[in-house]
Motif scaffolding. Structure first.
Motif, PDB file in Angstrom:
ATOM      1  N   GLN A   7      33.929  21.483  38.727  1.00  0.00           N
ATOM      2  CA  GLN A   7      33.968  21.849  37.311  1.00  0.00           C
ATOM      3  C   GLN A   7      32.560  22.113  36.781  1.00  0.00           C
ATOM      4  OE1 GLN A   7      35.947  18.604  35.422  1.00  0.00           O
ATOM      5  NE2 GLN A   7      37.927  19.097  36.282  1.00  0.00           N
ATOM      6  N   ALA A  37      30.701  13.489  38.824  1.00  0.00           N
ATOM      7  CA  ALA A  37      32.141  13.698  38.990  1.00  0.00           C
ATOM      8  C   ALA A  37      32.543  15.134  38.677  1.00  0.00           C
ATOM      9  CB  ALA A  37      32.913  12.727  38.108  1.00  0.00           C
ATOM     10  N   ALA A  38      31.903  15.749  37.679  1.00  0.00           N
ATOM     11  CA  ALA A  38      32.262  17.128  37.316  1.00  0.00           C
ATOM     12  C   ALA A  38      31.909  18.104  38.426  1.00  0.00           C
ATOM     13  CB  ALA A  38      31.572  17.527  36.021  1.00  0.00           C
ATOM     14  N   ASP A  61      31.505  17.306  41.598  1.00  0.00           N
ATOM     15  CA  ASP A  61      32.306  16.963  42.769  1.00  0.00           C
ATOM     16  C   ASP A  61      33.700  17.572  42.681  1.00  0.00           C
ATOM     17  OD1 ASP A  61      30.193  15.542  43.726  1.00  0.00           O
ATOM     18  OD2 ASP A  61      31.002  13.570  43.225  1.00  0.00           O
ATOM     19  N   ASP A  62      34.240  17.683  41.469  1.00  0.00           N
ATOM     20  CA  ASP A  62      35.578  18.243  41.270  1.00  0.00           C
ATOM     21  C   ASP A  62      35.552  19.760  41.114  1.00  0.00           C
ATOM     22  OD1 ASP A  62      36.593  15.690  41.364  1.00  0.00           O
ATOM     23  OD2 ASP A  62      36.752  15.470  39.191  1.00  0.00           O
TER      24      ASP A  62
END
Length: 63
Positions: free
Chosen positions: A33, A27-28, A30-31
């Motif tokens: 970050q 998720a990190a 993908d965003d």
């Protein structure tokens, strides 16, 4: 309760494609970050090493 036989599993596995076999992304990343991911990973490594060291010391006390 359902029972899946080997033949049913084999037929389901035959339907898998490269896209369905790949793990979902982080998720990190993908965003966007990546800096946060690197910071958290950099923090987790010393914490894990400290945990291993403390466990080794405690085990050595009892052996």
């Amino acid at each position: 309760m359902t029972t899946t036989t080997v033949s049913k599993r084999a037929s389901r596995l035959g339907q898998c494609t490269d896209a369905t076999m790949q793990a979902s992304g982080n998720a990190a990343t993908d965003d966007g970050q990546k800096a946060r991911l690197k910071w958290l990973h950099g923090l987790s490594v010393p914490v894990s090493l400290a945990h291993i060291a403390v466990s080794g010391v405690e085990l050595a006390r009892f052996v």
